[in-house]
Design an enzyme around this catalytic site. Sequence first.
Site, short mmCIF file in Angstrom:
data_model
loop_
_atom_site.label_atom_id
_atom_site.label_comp_id
_atom_site.label_asym_id
_atom_site.label_seq_id
_atom_site.Cartn_x
_atom_site.Cartn_y
_atom_site.Cartn_z
N CYS A 57 0.87 -1.17 0.00
CA CYS A 57 0.00 0.00 0.00
C CYS A 57 0.91 1.22 0.00
CB CYS A 57 -0.93 0.02 1.21
SG CYS A 57 -2.02 1.47 1.23
N GLU A 75 -3.77 1.23 -6.33
CA GLU A 75 -2.85 0.15 -6.67
C GLU A 75 -2.66 0.16 -8.19
OE1 GLU A 75 -0.11 -1.56 -6.25
OE2 GLU A 75 -0.99 -2.13 -4.30
#
Length: 221
Positions: free
Chosen positions: A2, A104
């Site tokens: 992340c 992402e």
Amino acid sequence: MCGRYTLLADELEILNEFDLENPIEEYHQSYNIAPGQNVLAIIHNGKEKRAGYLRWGLVPSWANDEKIGYKMINARSETAHEKPSFKRLMAQKRCLIIADSFYEWLTTKEGKQPKRIQLQDRSLFAFAGLWDKWEDEGKTLFTCTILTKDANPFMQKIHHRMPIILPKEKEEKWIEPVKLHPNEASEFLQSIEVDDLQAYDVASYVNSAKNNDEQCIMPIT
């Protein structure tokens, strides 16, 4: 992994969602939160929950150089209870890191396509995090890291890792002011099932952390 996320909610929404009594000092929204920046987190000091800012990128209390934080934006939940950098924190320095989506990058033949990922049924949520206090020559830093796990079936189509998003009913348990054995904290994390996610493509504009406006989250087709 992340490495970027958003927090666009207003302050009152956050106070209500996480049952906080005190206002958040210097609260600000962000379309593109990046490592090295200050991020909104919640800890429990034994008397009450408190929201405030921690720098993203963990600097352990024993570190010789604060630059180690740039390498420690994430911690693998499967091994954090065994690692010197995280073991003690798993026991007693757990936090919630507040977000409403994360980014992402999907690898394609044309390159990396950024996606914005959200929960289907909740706008606000919390990543499971760890925090620590570092001091050296009169300088003090409060820093944090986001815990990750193997991707669930939805995220596997995008990336093999994902941040741990705590179900609403698990948030209080994660930060309750009790000392846990690191193994207990690890087992708790491994038992978590992530709520349903949804994703859409955004422009490569978001790739630069210097860009922080509505264009970061605009859908592209």
